[in-house]
Every structure is written in C-alpha cells, then in structure tokens.
Design a protein around this motif. Structure first.
Motif, short mmCIF file in Angstrom:
data_model
loop_
_atom_site.label_atom_id
_atom_site.label_comp_id
_atom_site.label_asym_id
_atom_site.label_seq_id
_atom_site.Cartn_x
_atom_site.Cartn_y
_atom_site.Cartn_z
N ILE A 209 -6.02 1.44 0.10
CA ILE A 209 -6.54 2.64 -0.56
C ILE A 209 -5.91 3.83 0.13
O ILE A 209 -6.18 4.09 1.31
N PHE A 210 -5.04 4.53 -0.57
CA PHE A 210 -4.30 5.62 0.05
C PHE A 210 -5.19 6.86 0.12
O PHE A 210 -5.63 7.38 -0.90
N THR A 211 -5.47 7.31 1.33
CA THR A 211 -6.32 8.48 1.52
C THR A 211 -5.55 9.67 2.07
O THR A 211 -6.11 10.73 2.28
N GLY A 212 -4.27 9.48 2.29
CA GLY A 212 -3.46 10.58 2.82
C GLY A 212 -3.53 10.65 4.33
O GLY A 212 -4.60 10.52 4.92
N GLN A 213 -2.39 10.83 4.96
CA GLN A 213 -2.36 10.90 6.42
C GLN A 213 -2.72 12.31 6.85
O GLN A 213 -1.93 13.24 6.68
N LYS A 214 -3.91 12.49 7.43
CA LYS A 214 -4.42 13.83 7.69
C LYS A 214 -4.71 14.11 9.17
O LYS A 214 -5.31 15.13 9.49
#
Length: 330
Positions: A209-214
């Motif tokens: 599940i891609f949540t974005g690298q933050k």
C-alpha cells in the motif's frame, strides 16, 4: 552435523509466528529427507541470549534450546521479524548482532524475515547489498540504513550468502526457498504441499500500500508530493513543478530522488496506481473509468504502469480483490 539456527531476539513484541513457522518447516524438511532413506543433514535449533523470551504479555514464551555463546559455528542463521520499536529492539540485541556478524565472517549464511532486516542491517552486513522488508517499514528502514539498497517490491533477495524477504507471512516463501537450497527441489515441493504454500513467488508488489515516503524532512519535496497527490487527474509536468518551487529541473530531480527514492514521474505513477487499486477494490467502475479518474487516457500505457507497480494487469487485480464481476477488458 551441520546446523540451522533460528535466533530469538530479546524483546516481547517480536514476532513469534516467524520463529515457530521457520522451525516447523525446517523440521518437516528434515523428516521428509530422512524418510527417503538419506542421512539427516541438519540439526535444527532455536538459540538466544536469554533463557526465556515472553510474547504477548506473557501469554506465550520461547525457551531456546541453547545460548548463542555455546554455538561455535553454524551454517544458516534465521532472524525473525521484530516489533516496531526498532531502536529499542536493536538496543536489546547488541550481543546477538555481534554474534551474527562473527558467524557470517566464519562462513555462515544469514536470512532475515520481514523487519528482522533491521537487526541484520544494524550489523553493517547489508551495506551496499540488496534487501527487502515489509513495505510498511520501508521509509523507516531507508532513514536508518541509507547505505542499503532496499528493494521492497522483491519478495526475496539473495546476495553473497545473505537472504531477506518481504512482509508478514511471506516468510513462508523464504523458508521454502531456503529448503530448496539446503535440501533439494523435491523436499521443497513436499513442504510447500504439506503447508499449502505457493511455490516460486518472487514479488510482493500487489500487497504493498503506497503511502508516500514522508520521513525525509525536505519541505520542498513534501510540498511537491502533496501537489502530486492532490492533482491525480492532471498530467504532471516536472518542468512546471520545479519552476513553481523556483529550483532548476536538475536540482529538483536530485532532491526528490534523494528524499523519496523515486523520480517525480515515478512517484506520480505510484500515487495514481495506488488510487486505481483502491478504486478497483471498492467500487464497480470499469477499468476504463478508473483509468480516466487517475489521469490516464492511453489504455496500453495504463496497463504497463499498473503491471510494473503490482505485477498484475488492472483486470487481474480487480477480479482478485473485488467480488463484483464486470465484463470489460483492458
């Protein structure tokens, strides 16, 4: 006799199932091997640095067969997955990490399960090598171990006698992979059938599940990420985006890649494909409708990018994760 050693790190929150599952699979491999008239190859043992490690507030406990200090040499070390307080887990297992490092120098091979990669990486043995871990821990892992070549789309990595695998119960695929290496193909097939584990899986992309690298701390990149995520239907112009932040295209790309591990274009594709996946899972829209919703107008390009990110076609993904049966074909 050669040894396969499953280690038990200190820490209550560590994953019991990856210890038990690995032990049961290797023990069954041993039993099958002997049933074919061959001599036993490996002693399967559970080893730790404590006499007992409790799990789930004392509901379960593991009592290792042996302390690692009593093992002069082993052939394969299995590191189970850890709890999510990685700093604490590493602090509690300095002795174990040192022992693993010494064993590798002495010829042992090492396999880490899921977030056990944090323990392995802390030894320095993964520096400049490929590694996989659970997709949900990827950002944290990159931040802690920037020298490791993290490949979260890979289910299994195999490099210089070091094996790693992706998340959760995919460790069963890693153990089957190791059984084939340490025993033979027929033993691996037998164990896969007994435990009903799919053979030869090599990708965990469909589960991510891609949540974005933050977790990178670059404010400009965070703002660029937000713009991409809130303009799904638009065609992203990297030139326009870099101009909006008053930086050169080259500098923008460099900072974005350093922060996220993706180019701006790759990041936009991953955001769009994640939105498409959620749509396929939750509604009855056709593949074409979802494609347009996430900003694609070329069906061939959409299929290619979707397969690149998930290992499946849009139609295959929807039919697997949504019970609604529609008839369109893309």
């Amino acid at each position: 006799m050669k040894r396969i050693t499953i280690v038990v790190p200190n820490g209550e929150g560590n994953n019991l199932s990856s210890i038990v599952g690995a032990y049961k699979l290797f023990m069954r491999a041993n039993t099958y091997w002997k049933s074919t008239g061959k001599e036993e190859l490996y002693k399967i043992e559970v080893a730790g640095i404590s006499q007992q490690v409790d799990y789930y507030e004392g509901l379960f406990a593991v009592k290792p067969h042996v302390n690692i200090s009593a093992i002069e040499k082993t052939n394969l070390i299995i590191i189970p997955s850890l709890n999510h307080d990685y700093d604490q887990a590493l602090a509690q297992n300095n002795v174990l990490v040192g022992w693993i490092k010494d064993q590798y120098k002495n010829g042992a091979e090492i396999a880490s399960i899921c977030t056990g990669a944090f323990l392995l990486a802390s030894s320095g043995l993964l520096d400049y090598k490929s590694c996989s871990t659970h997709w949900a821990a990827a950002d944290h892992f990159r931040k802690m171990f920037p020298l490791v070549n993290l490949q979260t789309d890979h289910l299994i990595t195999d490099e210089n006698g070091i094996y790693t695998n992706g998340g959760a119960y995919s460790f069963l695929n890693l153990i089957i992979y190791l059984i084939e290496k340490y025993y033979d193909r027929s033993t691996a097939v037998f164990c896969a059938k007994v435990f009903q584990i799919e053979m030869d899986r090599n990708c965990q992309s469909e589960f991510a599940i891609f949540t974005g690298q933050k977790l990178h701390g670059d404010e400009m990149v965070e703002r660029a990420q937000l713009h991409i995520e809130t303009h799904l239907q638009e065609r992203i112009s990297v030139e326009a985006l870099s101009s909006a932040f008053a930086v050169s295209r080259r500098n923008f790309d460099r900072r974005f890649i350093k922060a996220t591990g993706n180019t701006p274009l790759e990041y936009a594709q991953r955001v769009k494909i994640e939105a498409a996946k959620k749509a396929f899972e939750t509604n009855r829209k056709t593949v074409h409708e979802v494609m347009y919703d996430v900003g694609y107008t070329d069906a061939k390009a959409f299929r290619e990018v979707f397969r690149k990110n998930t290992g499946m076609s849009p139609l295959e993904y929807r039919e697997k994760y949504n019970r609604s049966k529609l008839t369109d074909r893309v």
